[in-house]
Design a protein around this motif. Sequence first.
Motif, PDB file in Angstrom:
ATOM      1  N   ARG A   1     -42.443  -1.177  35.559  1.00 48.31           N
ATOM      2  CA  ARG A   1     -42.419   0.280  35.365  1.00 48.31           C
ATOM      3  C   ARG A   1     -43.510   0.654  34.367  1.00 48.31           C
ATOM      4  O   ARG A   1     -43.679  -0.012  33.342  1.00 48.31           O
ATOM      5  CB  ARG A   1     -41.056   0.716  34.834  1.00 48.31           C
ATOM      6  N   TRP A   2     -44.235   1.730  34.672  1.00 48.58           N
ATOM      7  CA  TRP A   2     -45.310   2.208  33.819  1.00 48.58           C
ATOM      8  C   TRP A   2     -45.070   3.683  33.524  1.00 48.58           C
ATOM      9  O   TRP A   2     -45.292   4.542  34.381  1.00 48.58           O
ATOM     10  CB  TRP A   2     -46.657   1.998  34.508  1.00 48.58           C
ATOM     11  N   ASP A   3     -44.593   3.968  32.330  1.00 46.86           N
ATOM     12  CA  ASP A   3     -44.287   5.350  31.944  1.00 46.86           C
ATOM     13  C   ASP A   3     -45.547   6.044  31.436  1.00 46.86           C
ATOM     14  O   ASP A   3     -46.275   5.499  30.580  1.00 46.86           O
ATOM     15  CB  ASP A   3     -43.214   5.382  30.853  1.00 46.86           C
ATOM     16  N   TYR A   4     -45.786   7.244  31.958  1.00 44.53           N
ATOM     17  CA  TYR A   4     -46.956   8.004  31.510  1.00 44.53           C
ATOM     18  C   TYR A   4     -46.686   8.578  30.129  1.00 44.53           C
ATOM     19  O   TYR A   4     -45.676   9.255  29.906  1.00 44.53           O
ATOM     20  CB  TYR A   4     -47.278   9.132  32.494  1.00 44.53           C
ATOM     21  N   VAL A   5     -47.572   8.307  29.169  1.00 44.75           N
ATOM     22  CA  VAL A   5     -47.371   8.742  27.776  1.00 44.75           C
ATOM     23  C   VAL A   5     -48.384   9.793  27.350  1.00 44.75           C
ATOM     24  O   VAL A   5     -48.427  10.192  26.173  1.00 44.75           O
ATOM     25  CB  VAL A   5     -47.420   7.529  26.810  1.00 44.75           C
ATOM     26  N   GLY A   6     -49.196  10.288  28.290  1.00 45.82           N
ATOM     27  CA  GLY A   6     -50.186  11.309  27.967  1.00 45.82           C
ATOM     28  C   GLY A   6     -51.567  10.723  27.731  1.00 45.82           C
ATOM     29  O   GLY A   6     -51.741   9.513  27.545  1.00 45.82           O
ATOM     30  N   SER A   7     -52.568  11.604  27.787  1.00 48.93           N
ATOM     31  CA  SER A   7     -53.963  11.213  27.530  1.00 48.93           C
ATOM     32  C   SER A   7     -54.433  10.099  28.461  1.00 48.93           C
ATOM     33  O   SER A   7     -55.214   9.221  28.055  1.00 48.93           O
ATOM     34  CB  SER A   7     -54.145  10.780  26.062  1.00 48.93           C
ATOM     35  N   GLY A   8     -53.934  10.115  29.685  1.00 52.15           N
ATOM     36  CA  GLY A   8     -54.370   9.135  30.666  1.00 52.15           C
ATOM     37  C   GLY A   8     -53.877   7.723  30.413  1.00 52.15           C
ATOM     38  O   GLY A   8     -54.447   6.767  30.939  1.00 52.15           O
ATOM     39  N   GLN A   9     -52.786   7.568  29.644  1.00 55.50           N
ATOM     40  CA  GLN A   9     -52.290   6.243  29.293  1.00 55.50           C
ATOM     41  C   GLN A   9     -50.889   6.003  29.847  1.00 55.50           C
ATOM     42  O   GLN A   9     -50.093   6.931  30.005  1.00 55.50           O
ATOM     43  CB  GLN A   9     -52.274   6.073  27.770  1.00 55.50           C
ATOM     44  N   PHE A  10     -50.596   4.707  30.076  1.00 54.75           N
ATOM     45  CA  PHE A  10     -49.307   4.298  30.631  1.00 54.75           C
ATOM     46  C   PHE A  10     -48.716   3.190  29.757  1.00 54.75           C
ATOM     47  O   PHE A  10     -49.438   2.305  29.295  1.00 54.75           O
ATOM     48  CB  PHE A  10     -49.469   3.784  32.068  1.00 54.75           C
TER      49      PHE A  10
ATOM     50  N   TYR B   1     -46.205   0.015  29.630  1.00 52.85           N
ATOM     51  CA  TYR B   1     -45.500  -0.997  30.409  1.00 52.85           C
ATOM     52  C   TYR B   1     -44.082  -1.144  29.866  1.00 52.85           C
ATOM     53  O   TYR B   1     -43.784  -0.748  28.741  1.00 52.85           O
ATOM     54  CB  TYR B   1     -46.271  -2.315  30.298  1.00 52.85           C
ATOM     55  N   ASN B   2     -43.181  -1.732  30.669  1.00 49.42           N
ATOM     56  CA  ASN B   2     -41.794  -1.836  30.226  1.00 49.42           C
ATOM     57  C   ASN B   2     -41.608  -2.758  29.024  1.00 49.42           C
ATOM     58  O   ASN B   2     -40.546  -2.765  28.422  1.00 49.42           O
ATOM     59  CB  ASN B   2     -40.865  -2.265  31.369  1.00 49.42           C
ATOM     60  N   ASP B   3     -42.633  -3.538  28.642  1.00 52.20           N
ATOM     61  CA  ASP B   3     -42.526  -4.338  27.417  1.00 52.20           C
ATOM     62  C   ASP B   3     -43.123  -3.640  26.211  1.00 52.20           C
ATOM     63  O   ASP B   3     -43.181  -4.210  25.114  1.00 52.20           O
ATOM     64  CB  ASP B   3     -43.182  -5.708  27.610  1.00 52.20           C
ATOM     65  N   GLY B   4     -43.575  -2.384  26.389  1.00 52.29           N
ATOM     66  CA  GLY B   4     -44.118  -1.604  25.281  1.00 52.29           C
ATOM     67  C   GLY B   4     -45.631  -1.538  25.233  1.00 52.29           C
ATOM     68  O   GLY B   4     -46.202  -0.712  24.507  1.00 52.29           O
ATOM     69  N   LYS B   5     -46.325  -2.391  25.978  1.00 59.42           N
ATOM     70  CA  LYS B   5     -47.781  -2.401  25.976  1.00 59.42           C
ATOM     71  C   LYS B   5     -48.318  -1.117  26.593  1.00 59.42           C
ATOM     72  O   LYS B   5     -47.832  -0.652  27.626  1.00 59.42           O
ATOM     73  CB  LYS B   5     -48.282  -3.616  26.747  1.00 59.42           C
ATOM     74  N   ILE B   6     -49.356  -0.532  25.982  1.00 58.54           N
ATOM     75  CA  ILE B   6     -49.962   0.701  26.477  1.00 58.54           C
ATOM     76  C   ILE B   6     -51.370   0.410  26.985  1.00 58.54           C
ATOM     77  O   ILE B   6     -52.162  -0.273  26.319  1.00 58.54           O
ATOM     78  CB  ILE B   6     -49.999   1.776  25.366  1.00 58.54           C
ATOM     79  N   VAL B   7     -51.677   0.907  28.182  1.00 58.84           N
ATOM     80  CA  VAL B   7     -52.997   0.718  28.791  1.00 58.84           C
ATOM     81  C   VAL B   7     -53.485   2.054  29.336  1.00 58.84           C
ATOM     82  O   VAL B   7     -52.698   2.988  29.565  1.00 58.84           O
ATOM     83  CB  VAL B   7     -52.959  -0.319  29.929  1.00 58.84           C
ATOM     84  N   THR B   8     -54.779   2.154  29.559  1.00 62.24           N
ATOM     85  CA  THR B   8     -55.327   3.336  30.222  1.00 62.24           C
ATOM     86  C   THR B   8     -55.115   3.215  31.726  1.00 62.24           C
ATOM     87  O   THR B   8     -54.816   2.131  32.250  1.00 62.24           O
ATOM     88  CB  THR B   8     -56.829   3.471  29.938  1.00 62.24           C
TER      89      THR B   8
END
Length: 441
Positions: free
Chosen positions: A218-227, A229-236
């Motif tokens: 699962r990849w939750d959208y967090v704003g500013s073009g970033q997602f 991951y379900n382990d907390g990692k954030i990627v563009t």
Amino acid sequence: MEKIDLGIDIITRDLSAAFLILSKLSDDGTTATLIHRYFQRELWTEISMADRLIMLAALPLVPFAIILLTTVFTALNGFSIKKRTGKGIARQIYEQITLASRYAILSPWYYIFELHDDDKRERAGEYLNRFEMKGGLYKLLRKYNGGLSVPADRSTACIKDKSCLKARCSDHGIATTPILWIFEKGQIRKIDWQDEKLPEIDLFVKPLAGQGGGGTSRWDYVGSGQFRYNDGKIVTGDQLIEHLRQASERKTYLVQPRLINHREITDLANGTLATIRVMSCRNESDDYEVTDAVFRMARSAASVVDNYHAGGIAANVDIQTGELGRGTRGAWGIVADGWYERHPETNVPILHRKLPYWPELIDFVQHAHSRLFSDQVVIGWDIAILDTGPCLIEANKAPDLDIIQRTRSGPVGNGRLGELLAFNLRRTVVAKHALLETHSL
């Protein structure tokens, strides 16, 4: 859990099949016994000589396998069952060995089906064994299409291929999850999203031909073009695309929007999409009838899927009313937690909750079976209830009956599903023998 699943399958598959084929059944005329007999008589002729030899070769290992499984699963469950019921360890061991010898019910299923309960154990012969269904009878039904004179087994590949399933649903106006993109061999195939960038929404990624929730993320959208991951990692978004390109070199993945359950049951979902396993089977009128249903929810908010064999919770659904029974775990014979009237993590009530859109869901499943997969005798559907109504997530050609029999606290062999399976098997056997006689002329 997947390793436990695979390990138990490997250890017990051929032993159970051999035991079932060679065991002596009572002559009580019930539908459960008829189903067991069809497995004994027909599957022996269906399987190859190599498989027969493997089964026969496995028989000398039966006592050792029974002792091993009894030791392991009594260690996992015995003391909690003794504390809960008062039944001693020695008595549990004796009952497991007796059930294995008489009904080919091995130790995991002694605990899954709560056969330490004397009343349930009296009905042991009515339980449909995982391996007689998934390892043989479902295949027989598909091969001869339940005895109907139309081409058999046409749609099995489409059931397994989620993109094919989605296309078929679209053709017949059946609500299902959109597929935004498909990643395959490093390439992107655009389906329902034609932009060059990923949509700015929460996303769900899963294998094209996956089972049991394996490989999903699962990849939750967090704003500013970033997602995230379900382990907390954030990627563009670009990093996520590149990650999926690389992953797709080994396996094909679907990118879908993350779905949210109907507002009346989001508290039960615990942050994950809760789904309902619904069993439908061809009936005596050649229509398709819903016989059983189980509501599945994640136990932990950290879970990506609600899968029962991945530690999720399941509750029986009254198919007449849509009302939930108690929740339980119990997959693969690990049953120490027992039963829940309230969700063990969120404390929201489970027992007596009524699912929204229930009459519509029954109609939805029966319509889907007749329109999408009329050549399949029995299907286990995974359905989500959204604010907009029922939505098809997946279809299963060989649905596991453990979860059904566990949550309903009783066997299905002499219930409505057992009746329909026996009816379709009877027609199948007649069609099979008629075909063999024709070919022999």
